[in-house]
Write an enzyme that holds these catalytic residues in place. Structure first.
Site, PDB file in Angstrom:
ATOM      1  N   GLY A  10       0.922  -1.200   0.008  1.00  0.00           N
ATOM      2  CA  GLY A  10       0.079   0.053   0.083  1.00  0.00           C
ATOM      3  C   GLY A  10       0.846   1.223  -0.053  1.00  0.00           C
ATOM      4  O   GLY A  10       1.923   1.193   0.547  1.00  0.00           O
ATOM      5  N   ILE A 126       1.317   3.070   7.032  1.00  0.00           N
ATOM      6  CA  ILE A 126       0.616   3.813   7.797  1.00  0.00           C
ATOM      7  C   ILE A 126       0.222   3.024   8.909  1.00  0.00           C
ATOM      8  O   ILE A 126      -0.213   3.580  10.274  1.00  0.00           O
ATOM      9  CB  ILE A 126      -0.811   4.538   7.034  1.00  0.00           C
ATOM     10  N   ASP A 127       0.230   1.731   8.845  1.00  0.00           N
ATOM     11  CA  ASP A 127      -0.387   0.901  10.008  1.00  0.00           C
ATOM     12  C   ASP A 127       0.525   0.995  11.258  1.00  0.00           C
ATOM     13  O   ASP A 127       0.207   0.586  12.458  1.00  0.00           O
ATOM     14  CB  ASP A 127      -0.441  -0.606   9.444  1.00  0.00           C
ATOM     15  N   ARG A 162     -25.777  12.441  18.381  1.00  0.00           N
ATOM     16  CA  ARG A 162     -25.573  11.006  17.743  1.00  0.00           C
ATOM     17  C   ARG A 162     -24.425  10.333  18.210  1.00  0.00           C
ATOM     18  O   ARG A 162     -23.406  10.906  18.822  1.00  0.00           O
ATOM     19  CB  ARG A 162     -25.325  11.217  15.946  1.00  0.00           C
ATOM     20  N   GLU A 222     -10.188  -0.915  11.108  1.00  0.00           N
ATOM     21  CA  GLU A 222     -10.949  -2.178  10.121  1.00  0.00           C
ATOM     22  C   GLU A 222     -10.868  -3.366  10.605  1.00  0.00           C
ATOM     23  O   GLU A 222     -11.657  -4.400  10.109  1.00  0.00           O
ATOM     24  CB  GLU A 222     -10.439  -1.772   8.810  1.00  0.00           C
ATOM     25  N   ARG A 272     -24.216   6.831  13.236  1.00  0.00           N
ATOM     26  CA  ARG A 272     -23.640   7.128  11.688  1.00  0.00           C
ATOM     27  C   ARG A 272     -22.354   6.317  11.734  1.00  0.00           C
ATOM     28  O   ARG A 272     -21.869   6.134  12.661  1.00  0.00           O
ATOM     29  CB  ARG A 272     -23.829   8.378  11.197  1.00  0.00           C
ATOM     30  N   HIS A 278      -9.027   5.427   2.142  1.00  0.00           N
ATOM     31  CA  HIS A 278      -7.780   5.654   1.552  1.00  0.00           C
ATOM     32  C   HIS A 278      -7.473   7.469   1.754  1.00  0.00           C
ATOM     33  O   HIS A 278      -6.317   7.734   1.555  1.00  0.00           O
ATOM     34  CB  HIS A 278      -7.582   5.356   0.049  1.00  0.00           C
ATOM     35  N   ARG A 281      -4.316   7.477   3.454  1.00  0.00           N
ATOM     36  CA  ARG A 281      -2.824   7.246   2.573  1.00  0.00           C
ATOM     37  C   ARG A 281      -2.754   8.206   1.561  1.00  0.00           C
ATOM     38  O   ARG A 281      -1.365   8.285   0.976  1.00  0.00           O
ATOM     39  CB  ARG A 281      -3.236   5.852   1.962  1.00  0.00           C
TER      40      ARG A 281
END
Ligand code: F6P
Length: 349
Positions: A10, A126-127, A162, A222, A272, A278, A281
């Site tokens: 990535g 990025i992780d 919310r 994620e 929501r 992305h 990134r």
């Protein structure tokens, strides 16, 4: 010397700063030639490359993405892959390869070492999940982007009373979620390292509401999953069926939408979801990532000239060091649970 460079996996902010640092250091300090392979390991397999020089690298330090392109191609999954890589490098007179990547790209570099390929690794993602280095470049920018998004989500969440679930990247690890969650004052931070209990999440949100806080931001990686049980089965069902890449990773995404629905169902609060995807990134790197990528690039050329093949440049206690690539890719660097529980935990709920 003739040095090859590639960027694989990535993309992330800072790749161009690293390329520029390698090229300028090699050319100006050592009078080396540099060629850039296109689209990660695919370029080496297919023998597609471009000449890189000081002129080509002018003004790219602030540019996002990678001028070389990238892919998730795995030479070990291609017919005769390792031999093709070795033959193409030899045909181009490449003495050493600088592989800029995460665990997959660098794992390939390490395995190719056994096939006679001379490679030095530069850690990016990025992780922030590579072992051996305290931080990878790309991470700081991603955290900044996620934090700004959370700040924006907070005001609209407050206006509408919310719950907003913000799904961030982080396939196996929750570094982005933890840092952006702390920086953005999230009510909940859910990471892959700690399977969550959706009912407990809802209870804590209800307690916040009883205490007069009618809006909440829930940050979720994620790759986060509910603890085993019916919730885990239902989440798996909602997020299954994604394609798998050549390194065996399924495309993630969707856990945030599942969680927002569960929160609404179990609490009755309007919920929501926003998936940052992305956006984290893309775009220009932070100053920190530009500097780190530059330091790594300079150090990688020094490692090449020292013949330190099979090593990865890394940041430890503020200094640039070399570590065996094998150690860096042996296991993912998971979130520091002390940071997660003792620091983030103080502010959650
Ligand atoms: O590079 C790491 C990463 O951003 C992960 O956080 C994410 O799961 C994955 O890449 C997404 O990959 P792709 O861009 O191939 O969909």
């Amino acid at each position: 010397m003739r040095i090859g460079i590639l960027t694989g996996g990535g993309d992330c902010p800072g790749l161009n700063a690293a390329i520029r640092a390698v090229v300028l250091t090699a050319e100006l300090r050592h009078h080396d030639e540099v060629i850039g392979y296109l689209d990660g390991w695919k370029g080496v397999l297919d023998d597609e490359y471009m000449r890189l020089d000081v002129h080509r690298c002018r003004d790219i330090v602030a540019q996002g993405g990678t001028i070389l392109g990238t892919s998730r191609t795995n030479p070990f999954k291609e017919d005769g892959g390792p031999d093709r890589v070795r033959a193409n490098l030899a045909a181009n007179g490449v003495d050493a390869l600088v592989a800029v990547g995460g665990e997959d790209t660098l794992g390939v570099a390490q395995r190719l070492g056994d096939h006679g390929v001379h490679a030095v690794g530069v850690p990016k993602t990025i992780d922030n999940d590579l072992s051996g280095t305290e931080v990878t470049f790309g991470f700081d920018t991603a955290v900044q982007i996620a934090t700004e998004a959370i700040d924006r989500l907070r005001t609209t969440a407050e206006s509408h009373h919310r719950v907003i679930v913000c799904e961030v990247m982080g396939r196996h690890v929750g570094w982005i979620a933890t840092h952006a969650g702390i920086a953005g004052g999230a009510a909940e931070i859910l990471v892959p390292e700690v399977p969550f209990d959706v009912e407990m999440v809802c209870e804590r949100l209800q307690r916040r509401h009883r205490g007069g806080q009618f809006s909440s931001i829930v940050v979720i990686s994620e790759g986060a999953v509910p603890a085993d049980g019916p919730a885990a089965d239902s989440a798996r069902l909602a997020t299954s069926g994604a394609p798998v890449d050549q390194f065996g990773h399924a495309r993630l995404g969707g856990i945030g939408a599942w969680l927002a629905e569960e929160i609404e169902r179990l609490t009755g609060f309007e919920a929501r979801v926003t998936i940052l995807g992305h956006i984290q990134r893309g775009g220009t790197p932070s100053a920190f990532d530009r500097v780190l990528a530059t330091r790594f690039g300079v150090a990688a050329v020094a490692a090449v000239h020292d013949g330190a093949f099979g090593t990865m440049v890394a940041l430890q206690a503020g200094e640039i060091v070399r570590v065996p690539i094998a150690d860096a890719v042996a296991k993912s660097k998971t979130v520091d649970l002390d940071l997660y529980r003792s620091v983030a935990g103080v502010f959650l709920g």
